[in-house]
Design a protein around this motif. Structure first.
Motif, PDB file in Angstrom:
ATOM      1  N   PHE A 255       0.838  -1.190   0.000  1.00 56.55           N
ATOM      2  CA  PHE A 255       0.000   0.000   0.000  1.00 56.55           C
ATOM      3  C   PHE A 255       0.877   1.245   0.000  1.00 56.55           C
ATOM      4  N   ALA A 256       0.314   2.342  -0.422  1.00 55.66           N
ATOM      5  CA  ALA A 256       1.091   3.584  -0.540  1.00 55.66           C
ATOM      6  C   ALA A 256       1.490   4.103   0.831  1.00 55.66           C
ATOM      7  N   TYR A 257       2.758   4.421   0.955  1.00 58.31           N
ATOM      8  CA  TYR A 257       3.265   4.954   2.223  1.00 58.31           C
ATOM      9  C   TYR A 257       4.353   5.965   1.888  1.00 58.31           C
ATOM     10  N   PRO A 258       4.130   7.240   2.141  1.00 56.20           N
ATOM     11  CA  PRO A 258       5.126   8.258   1.776  1.00 56.20           C
ATOM     12  C   PRO A 258       6.376   8.157   2.654  1.00 56.20           C
ATOM     13  N   MET A 259       7.533   8.335   2.051  1.00 53.92           N
ATOM     14  CA  MET A 259       8.779   8.316   2.802  1.00 53.92           C
ATOM     15  C   MET A 259       8.815   9.528   3.735  1.00 53.92           C
ATOM     16  N   PRO A 260       9.075   9.325   5.024  1.00 57.24           N
ATOM     17  CA  PRO A 260       9.104  10.452   5.961  1.00 57.24           C
ATOM     18  C   PRO A 260      10.142  11.503   5.576  1.00 57.24           C
ATOM     19  N   ARG A 261       9.786  12.775   5.763  1.00 60.25           N
ATOM     20  CA  ARG A 261      10.701  13.898   5.510  1.00 60.25           C
ATOM     21  C   ARG A 261      11.528  14.150   6.765  1.00 60.25           C
ATOM     22  N   ARG A 262      12.517  13.323   6.991  1.00 61.83           N
ATOM     23  CA  ARG A 262      13.343  13.458   8.191  1.00 61.83           C
ATOM     24  C   ARG A 262      14.199  14.727   8.171  1.00 61.83           C
ATOM     25  N   ASP A 263      14.409  15.274   6.968  1.00 58.49           N
ATOM     26  CA  ASP A 263      15.182  16.512   6.885  1.00 58.49           C
ATOM     27  C   ASP A 263      14.472  17.673   7.576  1.00 58.49           C
ATOM     28  N   LEU A 264      13.151  17.570   7.713  1.00 55.56           N
ATOM     29  CA  LEU A 264      12.400  18.653   8.354  1.00 55.56           C
ATOM     30  C   LEU A 264      12.719  18.776   9.840  1.00 55.56           C
ATOM     31  N   THR A 265      13.224  17.701  10.427  1.00 54.83           N
ATOM     32  CA  THR A 265      13.554  17.728  11.857  1.00 54.83           C
ATOM     33  C   THR A 265      15.057  17.634  12.092  1.00 54.83           C
ATOM     34  N   ALA A 266      15.830  17.917  11.081  1.00 50.08           N
ATOM     35  CA  ALA A 266      17.288  17.746  11.174  1.00 50.08           C
ATOM     36  C   ALA A 266      17.903  18.527  12.325  1.00 50.08           C
ATOM     37  N   SER A 267      17.400  19.717  12.582  1.00 53.28           N
ATOM     38  CA  SER A 267      18.008  20.552  13.626  1.00 53.28           C
ATOM     39  C   SER A 267      17.721  20.041  15.036  1.00 53.28           C
ATOM     40  N   TYR A 268      16.775  19.145  15.171  1.00 57.48           N
ATOM     41  CA  TYR A 268      16.412  18.622  16.495  1.00 57.48           C
ATOM     42  C   TYR A 268      16.886  17.195  16.731  1.00 57.48           C
ATOM     43  N   ARG A 269      17.267  16.498  15.689  1.00 60.28           N
ATOM     44  CA  ARG A 269      17.421  15.060  15.788  1.00 60.28           C
ATOM     45  C   ARG A 269      18.524  14.605  16.738  1.00 60.28           C
ATOM     46  N   SER A 270      19.515  15.429  16.948  1.00 60.10           N
ATOM     47  CA  SER A 270      20.602  15.039  17.848  1.00 60.10           C
ATOM     48  C   SER A 270      20.120  14.938  19.291  1.00 60.10           C
ATOM     49  N   ARG A 271      18.959  15.502  19.581  1.00 55.35           N
ATOM     50  CA  ARG A 271      18.433  15.484  20.945  1.00 55.35           C
ATOM     51  C   ARG A 271      17.300  14.478  21.127  1.00 55.35           C
ATOM     52  N   TYR A 272      16.995  13.718  20.094  1.00 52.15           N
ATOM     53  CA  TYR A 272      15.941  12.712  20.201  1.00 52.15           C
ATOM     54  C   TYR A 272      16.403  11.557  21.097  1.00 52.15           C
ATOM     55  N   PHE A 273      15.521  11.099  21.977  1.00 49.55           N
ATOM     56  CA  PHE A 273      15.838   9.939  22.806  1.00 49.55           C
ATOM     57  C   PHE A 273      14.546   9.257  23.242  1.00 49.55           C
ATOM     58  N   TYR A 274      14.674   8.003  23.640  1.00 48.84           N
ATOM     59  CA  TYR A 274      13.562   7.267  24.232  1.00 48.84           C
ATOM     60  C   TYR A 274      14.128   6.403  25.339  1.00 48.84           C
ATOM     61  N   ILE A 275      13.797   6.733  26.567  1.00 52.08           N
ATOM     62  CA  ILE A 275      14.317   6.062  27.759  1.00 52.08           C
ATOM     63  C   ILE A 275      15.850   6.064  27.699  1.00 52.08           C
ATOM     64  N   PHE A 276      16.482   4.903  27.439  1.00 56.47           N
ATOM     65  CA  PHE A 276      17.945   4.836  27.418  1.00 56.47           C
ATOM     66  C   PHE A 276      18.514   4.868  26.008  1.00 56.47           C
ATOM     67  N   HIS A 277      17.688   5.134  25.029  1.00 56.30           N
ATOM     68  CA  HIS A 277      18.115   5.111  23.636  1.00 56.30           C
ATOM     69  C   HIS A 277      18.356   6.533  23.141  1.00 56.30           C
ATOM     70  N   GLU A 278      19.617   6.877  23.003  1.00 54.74           N
ATOM     71  CA  GLU A 278      19.989   8.229  22.586  1.00 54.74           C
ATOM     72  C   GLU A 278      19.988   8.338  21.061  1.00 54.74           C
ATOM     73  N   LYS A 279      19.644   9.524  20.594  1.00 56.83           N
ATOM     74  CA  LYS A 279      19.648   9.807  19.144  1.00 56.83           C
ATOM     75  C   LYS A 279      18.910   8.706  18.388  1.00 56.83           C
ATOM     76  N   VAL A 280      17.674   8.453  18.792  1.00 55.31           N
ATOM     77  CA  VAL A 280      16.892   7.357  18.235  1.00 55.31           C
ATOM     78  C   VAL A 280      15.968   7.862  17.136  1.00 55.31           C
ATOM     79  N   ALA A 281      15.778   7.049  16.120  1.00 57.26           N
ATOM     80  CA  ALA A 281      14.863   7.361  15.026  1.00 57.26           C
ATOM     81  C   ALA A 281      13.741   6.333  15.005  1.00 57.26           C
ATOM     82  N   LEU A 282      12.563   6.766  14.586  1.00 58.28           N
ATOM     83  CA  LEU A 282      11.407   5.878  14.518  1.00 58.28           C
ATOM     84  C   LEU A 282      11.180   5.383  13.105  1.00 58.28           C
ATOM     85  N   ILE A 283      10.660   4.178  13.001  1.00 63.65           N
ATOM     86  CA  ILE A 283      10.215   3.642  11.718  1.00 63.65           C
ATOM     87  C   ILE A 283       9.016   2.737  11.987  1.00 63.65           C
ATOM     88  N   LYS A 284       8.059   2.748  11.082  1.00 65.57           N
ATOM     89  CA  LYS A 284       6.871   1.906  11.222  1.00 65.57           C
ATOM     90  C   LYS A 284       6.804   0.976  10.014  1.00 65.57           C
TER      91      LYS A 284
END
Length: 257
Positions: free
Chosen positions: A1-30
């Motif tokens: 089914f159609a699924y657009p590729m996420p525009r991760r460049d839109l959050t580039a300035s924030y991505r170094s601070r992304y975390f989840y519990i003990f996972h630093e600089k984490v990215a999501l994928i579904k």
């Protein structure tokens, strides 16, 4: 089914601070939407109207190759659905030379029934599994339509500990519990060496199939912010609400500290 590729460049300035519990600089994928199981307390399958759809593996691997972060949080409701798909996923990682660390959701029965595959997954980057144990009481598991049992939950925890894979365990706290039930769960969590746990008061979310007498609700249906799986929504049967909350907190303290 159609699924657009996420525009991760839109959050580039924030991505170094992304975390989840003990996972630093984490990215999501579904990689899939919905869940093939019918647990009667869970809203995940209702979001997709009881349908379950999986993205093509090639598209998932293509997306992984575009992600700079090494820590990957796969936010499927259940990533461990079939051995064949997981095997093909791991084969794809090898073929493309993709080196990532993975945090996933998965059921305990898959872990137990596919030990060698889980061992391979660990070698290829599996670091953490969020497991919905829900209960260590077979009657409660049956009431939740979990299609699982306590022995399997315990065996899965032993396998994850043996592999050195972290487990974020989720357990449901039903309103009929008394002091002895909280003590019993605490003993079990310590016995199984569960270090990270999410304790969720049983929450009858509309549409899931888990019904409760409206007179027993202590949160109004329109008070949406409190239907978060953390607030007590059903009146406890053996203690007051001010007594029930501290018992949950004490369980956290016993496991986490």
């Amino acid at each position: 089914f159609a699924y657009p590729m996420p525009r991760r460049d839109l959050t580039a300035s924030y991505r170094s601070r992304y975390f989840y519990i003990f996972h630093e600089k984490v990215a999501l994928i579904k990689t899939a939407f919905g869940c093939p199981y019918k647990c009667n307390f869970c809203f995940c399958r209702m979001i997709t109207q009881d349908t379950f759809r999986q993205r093509p593996l090639d598209a998932i691997l293509d997306e992984l190759e575009t992600i700079e972060e090494r820590e990957i949080y796969i936010v499927d409701d259940d990533f461990l659905v079939t051995p064949a798909r997981l095997t093909a996923f791991l084969d794809g990682l090898s073929a493309r030379g993709i080196d990532k660390h993975f945090l996933i959701y998965g059921r305990s029965d898959f872990i137990v029934n596919n030990r060698e595959l889980m061992e391979r997954f660990e070698r290829q980057g599996l670091r953490t599994v969020i497991v919905g144990f829900e209960s260590f009481n077979d009657e409660e598991l049956k009431a939740y339509n979990k299609q699982n049992d306590v022995a399997t939950n315990e065996a899965a925890m032993a396998i994850l500990n043996g592999l050195g894979v972290d487990c974020y365990a989720t357990v449901i706290i039903p309103p009929h519990w008394g002091d002895e039930d909280f003590e019993r769960l605490g003993d079990k969590l310590v016995e199984l060496d569960i270090k990270y746990v999410n304790l969720q008061p049983l929450t009858p979310i509309p549409g899931t199939g888990f019904e409760v007498d409206p007179e027993k609700l202590v949160i109004h249906r329109s008070d949406f912010a409190k239907w978060d799986l953390a607030h007590i929504s059903i009146r406890p049967e053996k203690m007051s609400i001010p007594q029930f909350y501290p018992r949950i907190i004490k369980l956290y303290e016993r496991v986490l500290y």
